[in-house]
Design a protein around this motif. Structure first.
Motif, PDB file in Angstrom:
ATOM      1  N   ARG A 192       1.043  11.228  -0.207  1.00 51.80           N
ATOM      2  CA  ARG A 192       2.395  11.086   0.339  1.00 51.80           C
ATOM      3  C   ARG A 192       2.426  11.270   1.859  1.00 51.80           C
ATOM      4  NH1 ARG A 192       6.528   8.938   1.380  1.00 51.80           N
ATOM      5  NH2 ARG A 192       8.528   9.968   1.278  1.00 51.80           N
ATOM      6  N   LEU A 193       1.683  12.255   2.374  1.00 51.45           N
ATOM      7  CA  LEU A 193       1.771  12.570   3.797  1.00 51.45           C
ATOM      8  C   LEU A 193       0.900  11.653   4.658  1.00 51.45           C
ATOM      9  CD1 LEU A 193       1.805  16.465   3.687  1.00 51.45           C
ATOM     10  CD2 LEU A 193       3.725  14.910   3.969  1.00 51.45           C
ATOM     11  N   ARG A 194      -0.360  11.490   4.316  1.00 56.46           N
ATOM     12  CA  ARG A 194      -1.302  10.594   5.003  1.00 56.46           C
ATOM     13  C   ARG A 194      -1.479  10.902   6.491  1.00 56.46           C
ATOM     14  NH1 ARG A 194       1.160   7.064   1.205  1.00 56.46           N
ATOM     15  NH2 ARG A 194       2.742   6.316   2.622  1.00 56.46           N
ATOM     16  N   SER A 195      -1.365  12.139   6.889  1.00 54.57           N
ATOM     17  CA  SER A 195      -1.613  12.543   8.266  1.00 54.57           C
ATOM     18  C   SER A 195      -2.948  13.279   8.322  1.00 54.57           C
ATOM     19  CB  SER A 195      -0.485  13.461   8.743  1.00 54.57           C
ATOM     20  OG  SER A 195      -0.836  14.078   9.950  1.00 54.57           O
ATOM     21  N   MET A 196      -3.730  13.054   9.368  1.00 56.62           N
ATOM     22  CA  MET A 196      -5.053  13.663   9.448  1.00 56.62           C
ATOM     23  C   MET A 196      -4.983  15.193   9.508  1.00 56.62           C
ATOM     24  SD  MET A 196      -6.993  11.273   8.928  1.00 56.62           S
ATOM     25  CE  MET A 196      -8.621  11.882   9.236  1.00 56.62           C
ATOM     26  N   PHE A 243       0.831  -1.209   0.000  1.00 54.00           N
ATOM     27  CA  PHE A 243       0.000   0.000   0.000  1.00 54.00           C
ATOM     28  C   PHE A 243       0.862   1.255   0.000  1.00 54.00           C
ATOM     29  CE2 PHE A 243      -2.079   3.430   2.358  1.00 54.00           C
ATOM     30  CZ  PHE A 243      -3.122   3.689   1.487  1.00 54.00           C
ATOM     31  N   ALA A 244       1.891   1.266   0.818  1.00 52.68           N
ATOM     32  CA  ALA A 244       2.760   2.441   0.891  1.00 52.68           C
ATOM     33  C   ALA A 244       3.436   2.682  -0.450  1.00 52.68           C
ATOM     34  CB  ALA A 244       3.797   2.271   1.990  1.00 52.68           C
ATOM     35  N   THR A 245       3.896   1.641  -1.080  1.00 56.37           N
ATOM     36  CA  THR A 245       4.572   1.787  -2.364  1.00 56.37           C
ATOM     37  C   THR A 245       3.596   2.259  -3.437  1.00 56.37           C
ATOM     38  OG1 THR A 245       6.083   0.023  -1.736  1.00 56.37           O
ATOM     39  CG2 THR A 245       5.992   0.602  -4.056  1.00 56.37           C
ATOM     40  N   ALA A 246       2.398   1.673  -3.483  1.00 47.23           N
ATOM     41  CA  ALA A 246       1.411   2.070  -4.488  1.00 47.23           C
ATOM     42  C   ALA A 246       0.958   3.506  -4.262  1.00 47.23           C
ATOM     43  CB  ALA A 246       0.222   1.112  -4.455  1.00 47.23           C
ATOM     44  N   ALA A 247       0.728   3.874  -3.014  1.00 47.53           N
ATOM     45  CA  ALA A 247       0.300   5.236  -2.713  1.00 47.53           C
ATOM     46  C   ALA A 247       1.399   6.238  -3.050  1.00 47.53           C
ATOM     47  CB  ALA A 247      -0.109   5.355  -1.250  1.00 47.53           C
ATOM     48  N   ASP A 248       2.631   5.880  -2.782  1.00 45.06           N
ATOM     49  CA  ASP A 248       3.744   6.767  -3.112  1.00 45.06           C
ATOM     50  C   ASP A 248       3.882   6.958  -4.618  1.00 45.06           C
ATOM     51  OD1 ASP A 248       4.351   7.210  -0.463  1.00 45.06           O
ATOM     52  OD2 ASP A 248       5.885   5.641  -0.378  1.00 45.06           O
ATOM     53  N   TRP A 249       3.738   5.879  -5.377  1.00 51.90           N
ATOM     54  CA  TRP A 249       3.831   5.975  -6.833  1.00 51.90           C
ATOM     55  C   TRP A 249       2.658   6.763  -7.409  1.00 51.90           C
ATOM     56  CZ3 TRP A 249       7.878   5.542  -9.713  1.00 51.90           C
ATOM     57  CH2 TRP A 249       8.927   4.746  -9.302  1.00 51.90           C
ATOM     58  N   LEU A 250       1.468   6.522  -6.886  1.00 50.72           N
ATOM     59  CA  LEU A 250       0.295   7.271  -7.344  1.00 50.72           C
ATOM     60  C   LEU A 250       0.429   8.744  -6.968  1.00 50.72           C
ATOM     61  CD1 LEU A 250      -2.440   7.051  -8.757  1.00 50.72           C
ATOM     62  CD2 LEU A 250      -3.447   6.590  -6.524  1.00 50.72           C
ATOM     63  N   GLY A 251       0.924   9.012  -5.781  1.00 47.82           N
ATOM     64  CA  GLY A 251       1.167  10.387  -5.364  1.00 47.82           C
ATOM     65  C   GLY A 251       2.188  11.081  -6.255  1.00 47.82           C
ATOM     66  N   ALA A 252       3.237  10.367  -6.610  1.00 46.41           N
ATOM     67  CA  ALA A 252       4.254  10.939  -7.503  1.00 46.41           C
ATOM     68  C   ALA A 252       3.667  11.229  -8.878  1.00 46.41           C
ATOM     69  CB  ALA A 252       5.441   9.990  -7.613  1.00 46.41           C
ATOM     70  N   ALA A 253       2.825  10.326  -9.378  1.00 45.21           N
ATOM     71  CA  ALA A 253       2.186  10.542 -10.679  1.00 45.21           C
ATOM     72  C   ALA A 253       1.266  11.761 -10.632  1.00 45.21           C
ATOM     73  CB  ALA A 253       1.408   9.289 -11.098  1.00 45.21           C
ATOM     74  N   LEU A 271      -5.251  20.855  -7.773  1.00 44.35           N
ATOM     75  CA  LEU A 271      -5.946  19.741  -7.124  1.00 44.35           C
ATOM     76  C   LEU A 271      -5.157  18.444  -7.246  1.00 44.35           C
ATOM     77  CD1 LEU A 271      -9.659  20.469  -8.042  1.00 44.35           C
ATOM     78  CD2 LEU A 271      -8.483  20.898  -5.885  1.00 44.35           C
ATOM     79  N   LEU A 272      -4.532  18.218  -8.393  1.00 47.56           N
ATOM     80  CA  LEU A 272      -3.686  17.022  -8.537  1.00 47.56           C
ATOM     81  C   LEU A 272      -2.462  17.109  -7.633  1.00 47.56           C
ATOM     82  CD1 LEU A 272      -3.875  16.296 -12.359  1.00 47.56           C
ATOM     83  CD2 LEU A 272      -4.666  14.828 -10.516  1.00 47.56           C
ATOM     84  N   LEU A 273      -1.872  18.282  -7.532  1.00 50.19           N
ATOM     85  CA  LEU A 273      -0.737  18.449  -6.610  1.00 50.19           C
ATOM     86  C   LEU A 273      -1.154  18.171  -5.168  1.00 50.19           C
ATOM     87  CD1 LEU A 273       0.947  21.652  -8.054  1.00 50.19           C
ATOM     88  CD2 LEU A 273       1.949  19.371  -7.954  1.00 50.19           C
ATOM     89  N   LEU A 274      -2.319  18.677  -4.787  1.00 52.96           N
ATOM     90  CA  LEU A 274      -2.803  18.443  -3.425  1.00 52.96           C
ATOM     91  C   LEU A 274      -3.099  16.965  -3.185  1.00 52.96           C
ATOM     92  CD1 LEU A 274      -5.146  21.532  -3.009  1.00 52.96           C
ATOM     93  CD2 LEU A 274      -2.901  21.169  -1.974  1.00 52.96           C
ATOM     94  N   LEU A 275      -3.659  16.294  -4.198  1.00 51.18           N
ATOM     95  CA  LEU A 275      -3.907  14.858  -4.069  1.00 51.18           C
ATOM     96  C   LEU A 275      -2.595  14.095  -3.925  1.00 51.18           C
ATOM     97  CD1 LEU A 275      -5.866  12.462  -4.114  1.00 51.18           C
ATOM     98  CD2 LEU A 275      -5.645  12.466  -6.606  1.00 51.18           C
ATOM     99  N   GLY A 276      -1.596  14.475  -4.694  1.00 46.40           N
ATOM    100  CA  GLY A 276      -0.282  13.834  -4.575  1.00 46.40           C
ATOM    101  C   GLY A 276       0.343  14.053  -3.212  1.00 46.40           C
ATOM    102  N   ILE A 277       0.202  15.260  -2.686  1.00 48.93           N
ATOM    103  CA  ILE A 277       0.731  15.543  -1.351  1.00 48.93           C
ATOM    104  C   ILE A 277      -0.026  14.735  -0.297  1.00 48.93           C
ATOM    105  CG2 ILE A 277       0.946  17.348   0.397  1.00 48.93           C
ATOM    106  CD1 ILE A 277       1.453  19.305  -1.938  1.00 48.93           C
ATOM    107  N   ALA A 278      -1.357  14.663  -0.450  1.00 52.21           N
ATOM    108  CA  ALA A 278      -2.163  13.910   0.515  1.00 52.21           C
ATOM    109  C   ALA A 278      -1.796  12.434   0.503  1.00 52.21           C
ATOM    110  CB  ALA A 278      -3.643  14.086   0.198  1.00 52.21           C
TER     111      ALA A 278
END
Length: 130
Positions: free
Chosen positions: A65-69, A8-18, A56-63
Motif C-alpha cells: 500500500r505505501l510503496r515508499s523506500m 499496477f496501483a489497483t492490483a497492488a492495492d487489492w493484493l495489499g488489502a487481501a 508478516l502478511l500485515l507488513l506485506l499488505g502495508i508495504a
C-alpha cells in the motif's frame, strides 16, 4: 516514492488489502488459540506460529500500500525483529512451563528433557572410557 500508475496501483492495492485481511484473520486465530487451548505448550504454538505469519502478511499488505523506500526499510526491520524474537520467546515460554510443571506431560509425544538414568557416568554427558 515508487510511481504507481493505472492497473499496477489497483492490483497492488487489492493484493495489499487481501494480505491485510489474511494477516488480521491469522492474528485473530492466534488470539483465540491462546484463550482456548488447554495447556502452555499449545498456547505457545498459537501465540507464535500463526501470529508471526499474520504479522508478516500485515507488513506485506502495508508495504504494497505505501510503496515508499523509507517505509519499506522500516517494515523490513520490523519483519526481521519479529522473525528473530518470536522463536526465542516461544522457547523461553516452553522452558519456563516445563520447569515449573505447568504442562500436562501426558500430552507430550517425547520428553527429551526428562531425567535420564545415570548408569554410573560422570553426569556431564561425556562417554566414559572403557
Amino acid at each position: 516514492m515508487i510511481p504507481a500508475t493505472g492497473a499496477f496501483a489497483t492490483a497492488a492495492d487489492w493484493l495489499g488489502a487481501a494480505c491485510l485481511v489474511a494477516g488480521a484473520l491469522l492474528a485473530l486465530c492466534a488470539g483465540i488459540g491462546v484463550l482456548r487451548f488447554p495447556d502452555a505448550l499449545s498456547r505457545m504454538h498459537a501465540a507464535t506460529k500463526p501470529q508471526v505469519l499474520g504479522v508478516l502478511l500485515l507488513l506485506l499488505g502495508i508495504a504494497l500500500r505505501l510503496r515508499s523506500m523509507t517505509d519499506l526499510g522500516m517494515i523490513l526491520l520490523v519483519a526481521v525483529f519479529q522473525l528473530a524474537t518470536a522463536p526465542v520467546a516461544a522457547q523461553m515460554i516452553g522452558r519456563a512451563a516445563y520447569r515449573s510443571g505447568r504442562l500436562d506431560r501426558s500430552l507430550l509425544d517425547a520428553d527429551e528433557l526428562a531425567e535420564r538414568p545415570t548408569g554410573g557416568g560422570s553426569g556431564d554427558g561425556r562417554a566414559q572410557p572403557g
